[in-house]
Write a protein that holds these residues in place. Structure first.
Motif, short mmCIF file in Angstrom:
data_model
loop_
_atom_site.label_atom_id
_atom_site.label_comp_id
_atom_site.label_asym_id
_atom_site.label_seq_id
_atom_site.Cartn_x
_atom_site.Cartn_y
_atom_site.Cartn_z
N GLU A 90 0.83 -1.20 0.00
CA GLU A 90 0.00 0.00 0.00
C GLU A 90 0.86 1.25 0.00
O GLU A 90 1.96 1.28 0.56
CB GLU A 90 -0.93 0.01 1.21
N ASN A 91 0.35 2.27 -0.69
CA ASN A 91 0.93 3.61 -0.61
C ASN A 91 -0.17 4.57 -0.21
O ASN A 91 -1.20 4.16 0.31
CB ASN A 91 1.61 3.99 -1.92
N GLU A 96 -3.06 -3.35 -2.54
CA GLU A 96 -3.32 -4.60 -3.22
C GLU A 96 -2.59 -5.74 -2.53
O GLU A 96 -1.62 -5.53 -1.78
CB GLU A 96 -2.90 -4.53 -4.69
N SER A 97 -3.06 -6.97 -2.78
CA SER A 97 -2.48 -8.16 -2.14
C SER A 97 -2.00 -9.14 -3.20
O SER A 97 -2.57 -9.23 -4.29
CB SER A 97 -3.53 -8.85 -1.25
N ARG A 98 -0.95 -9.87 -2.86
CA ARG A 98 -0.42 -10.91 -3.73
C ARG A 98 0.04 -12.08 -2.86
O ARG A 98 0.44 -11.90 -1.72
CB ARG A 98 0.77 -10.40 -4.56
N LYS A 131 6.36 -5.79 -10.43
CA LYS A 131 5.50 -5.25 -11.48
C LYS A 131 4.96 -3.91 -11.02
O LYS A 131 4.34 -3.80 -9.97
CB LYS A 131 4.35 -6.20 -11.80
N ILE A 132 5.21 -2.88 -11.81
CA ILE A 132 4.76 -1.52 -11.49
C ILE A 132 4.01 -0.97 -12.70
O ILE A 132 4.49 -1.05 -13.83
CB ILE A 132 5.96 -0.61 -11.16
N LYS A 389 4.55 0.48 1.51
CA LYS A 389 4.64 -0.33 2.72
C LYS A 389 4.20 -1.75 2.40
O LYS A 389 3.15 -1.96 1.78
CB LYS A 389 3.77 0.27 3.83
N GLU A 390 4.99 -2.71 2.84
CA GLU A 390 4.70 -4.11 2.58
C GLU A 390 4.44 -4.83 3.91
O GLU A 390 5.27 -4.83 4.80
CB GLU A 390 5.87 -4.76 1.85
#
Length: 412
Positions: A90-91, A96-98, A131-132, A389-390
């Motif tokens: 998240e920013n 999003e989640s992976r 991936k960006i 942030k991860e």
């Protein structure tokens, strides 16, 4: 023995299927060689990745080659593992989640003499999977902006050959040689107004690194460990293709052009550890590591390399070995790990903080074979300064098998 073979086969199939896959999806893996990977053998992941002072008498300890000097004679150790990770990124505007599965390692160790042993291991060293999409960035020294789309895959592998030798009963020395090899793929699109430039790059790396370690058994309950990893030069080259699209005109600037690029440098790393066993079968471990990245005199196009500090601490508990109940032979563990990070982006360090709990489940009665299961929760990076942030949840499965070889039968 049949149960151990079945479990080993299952893990072998798992690792073969996952070894060729990308082992990380972190956006921070786009820097340098990618996200550096810590493979934890045995139950090390459950004690916060600490254990520089632990001997390799019940499992293969990949944190210190000197630990092999305490391996029991006639025992053959095999270790294989993998991880499942659910990550949320998240920013300030998106979330999003992976999830992905990761190969961790495959290793074996065996004694050479009554005072020495050898281990061989294959494990990932780094991962460059990212991936960006549609990232808006400013053009330097201009009021204009451009849009970046980027994706990457690959990473480096680490083939480790280690040897440990015990001097007397209380001192052991060790040496490891790490052969690093692999490649990364980096595809990027830059959009400025109506013009798009596509750069597809494949980089190749190879190098060798040597590590030295020592362990001292102060008494039956207290041990100390030290590990040194030498600075190393990782040779690099790349093949690159560049295409430009401007309205309806396509221009091929270069195709599979070979380049000699700046080599990558690994720093001097120093680690110290302590292990203390208390009377109630509680084992405490604590490690500190320092990596002198600033001394490599290199930088990434998007950030700076800084000296790195790592703190790891863990507790493990098991009842006395004489108890026959299966549940009483289970080992329980918990740990904590803090990594200051070695990369600074926009004056902000990319640090990592994690907490773990785990169990070691005995596979059979007569050996040290165990199935190690660990859950970890961690955070990496931050939302400030436009960073990402991860948050991650990780399940680690390690199968440590112990076989007793070359022992004469007592009964025919």
């Amino acid at each position: 023995m049949k149960n151990k073979i079945a479990l080993a086969s299952l893990f072998m199939l798992f690792t073969i299927n996952t070894f060729s896959q990308s082992i990380s999806s972190s956006p921070y893996s786009m820097y340098g060689l990618g996200s550096l990977y810590d493979s934890d053998f045995g139950s090390i992941s459950s004690i916060g990745s600490s254990g520089i002072a632990l001997p390799s008498n019940r499992f293969i300890n990949n944190l210190n080659p000197a630990s092999l000097g305490y391996m029991y004679q006639n025992h053959f150790l095999f270790d294989v593992g993998g991880k499942s990770i659910l990550s949320t990124y998240e920013n300030s505007s998106k979330k999003e989640s992976r999830n992905n599965f990761q190969f961790s390692h495959i290793a074996l160790a065996f004694p050479v003499t009554s005072k020495s042993a050898v281990s061989v291991a294959l494990q990932p060293y780094s991962s460059a999977a990212f991936k960006i999409s549609n990232l808006l960035l400013p053009i330097e020294n201009s009021a204009d902006t451009y849009v970046l789309n980027a994706s990457g895959s690959g990473g480096l592998n680490d083939f480790d050959l280690s040897y440990g030798y015990r001097i007397g009963k209380k001192i052991a020395l060790g040496i490891s040689t790490n052969f690093l090899f692999g490649n990364t793929i980096d595809n990027r699109d830059y959009t400025v107004s109506n013009s798009i430039t596509t750069i597809n790059k494949k980089s190749y790396y190879n190098g060798v690194r040597v590590s030295f370690g020592s362990q001292v058994q102060i008494d039956s309950t207290l041990s100390l460990g030290v590990n040194f990893k030498s600075p190393s030069q990782i040779k690099a080259s790349k093949v690159q293709s560049v295409i430009s699209y401007n309205n309806s005109i396509t221009t091929t600037i270069e195709t599979d052009a070979n380049y000699d690029v700046d080599d990558y440098y690994l720093p001097l790393e120093i680690g110290v550890g302590l292990s203390k066993v208390f009377k109630n079968n509680l084992n405490f471990t604590i490690d500190y590591k320092k990596s002198l990245w600033n001394g490599t005199n290199q930088s990434d196009i998007y950030g700076n390399y800084l000296n790195q500090d790592k703190f790891a601490m863990g507790f493990s508990y098991s009842k006395t070995k004489s108890i026959r109940s299966y549940f009483d032979r289970i080992q329980y563990a918990t740990g904590f790990n803090y990594d200051s990070g070695f990369l600074e982006i926009d004056n902000k360090r990319i640090n990592n903080l994690s907490f773990s709990v785990g169990v070691s489940l005995p596979v059979e009665n007569q050996t040290f074979s165990t199935l190690n299961v660990t859950y970890s929760y961690g955070q990496k990076g931050s939302i400030s300064n436009g960073l990402i942030k991860e948050n991650y949840h990780k399940i680690s499965l390690n199968l440590s098998l112990d076989g007793i070889w070359f022992v004469k039968r007592k009964f025919e």
